[in-house]
Design an enzyme around this catalytic site. Structure first.
Site, PDB file in Angstrom:
ATOM      1  N   GLU A  74       3.450   1.014   2.609  1.00 39.54           N
ATOM      2  CA  GLU A  74       3.005   0.740   1.502  1.00 39.54           C
ATOM      3  C   GLU A  74       2.753  -0.818   1.237  1.00 39.54           C
ATOM      4  OE1 GLU A  74       6.660   3.752   1.455  1.00 39.54           O
ATOM      5  OE2 GLU A  74       5.900   2.007   2.906  1.00 39.54           O
TER       6      GLU A  74
ATOM      7  N   HIS B  92       6.025  -2.409   6.308  1.00 43.57           N
ATOM      8  CA  HIS B  92       5.984  -0.966   5.679  1.00 43.57           C
ATOM      9  C   HIS B  92       4.506  -0.824   5.245  1.00 43.57           C
ATOM     10  CE1 HIS B  92      10.487  -0.158   4.892  1.00 43.57           C
ATOM     11  NE2 HIS B  92      10.152  -0.716   6.377  1.00 43.57           N
TER      12      HIS B  92
ATOM     13  N   CYS C   2      10.879   3.105   0.501  1.00 42.89           N
ATOM     14  CA  CYS C   2      12.047   2.433   0.643  1.00 42.89           C
ATOM     15  C   CYS C   2      12.310   1.766  -0.599  1.00 42.89           C
ATOM     16  CB  CYS C   2      12.396   1.762   1.582  1.00 42.89           C
ATOM     17  SG  CYS C   2      11.563   0.349   1.799  1.00 42.89           S
TER      18      CYS C   2
END
Length: 164
Positions: free
Chosen positions: A92, A90, A118
């Site tokens: 992030e 991801h 998430c």
């Protein structure tokens, strides 16, 4: 009077706010994404300085989903579920890993992201000491929002804004 390129329009008088500025950058970062389902970009900022960036895609050196296909799509996995069944890292996560690789302190920083993090990313954000999250698009993960609130992280949806 300053010179400019012929045929170029003058810039608008209004400067973007810092939040607008960094959210715009997340969208440029997201354009590097190799994910077939959702292009996500993230930047980590501290003291109005961009420290790291990340986009979602396969780990470095591995084939991108465009080359081998999307496992989640093939298995019919809905958005927000079974994150472990994905080749991609991801945005992030990649931004936090870049800070670790290059010794950049991100404790107390703000994470700007094109999408709400998430739950897996939220846990990393909490442990990295990030104190504020600003995202543009919602994501179907109520547990992530619950953990963010429990950790006392300031989290806000920037919302859609028109680009004229």
């Amino acid at each position: 009077m300053s010179e400019h390129c012929p045929g170029k329009e003058e810039r608008p008088a209004r400067r973007p706010s810092w939040d607008e500025y960094f959210m715009d950058i997340t969208q440029v970062v997201a354009s590097r994404s190799t994910c077939l389902r959702r292009q996500v970009g993230a930047v980590i900022v501290k003291g109005k300085r961009l420290l790291t960036s990340g986009y979602n895609g396969a780990p470095q050196g591995l084939a991108h989903c465009g080359e081998v296909g999307c496992l989640r799509a093939a298995l019919g996995i809905p958005s927000g579920e079974r994150h472990e069944l994905c080749r991609g890292t991801h945005a992030e996560q990649n931004a936090i890993v870049q800070a670790a690789l290059y010794g950049v302190a991100i404790e107390g920083a703000t994470l700007y992201c094109t999408h709400q993090p998430c739950v897996a990313c939220t846990k990393l954000i909490i442990n990295a000491g990030i104190r504020r999250i600003v995202y543009l698009n919602a994501y179907p993960d109520d547990l992530a929002l619950e953990l963010i609130a429990g950790a006392g992280i300031d989290c806000e949806c920037f919302g859609e804004r028109s680009r004229g």
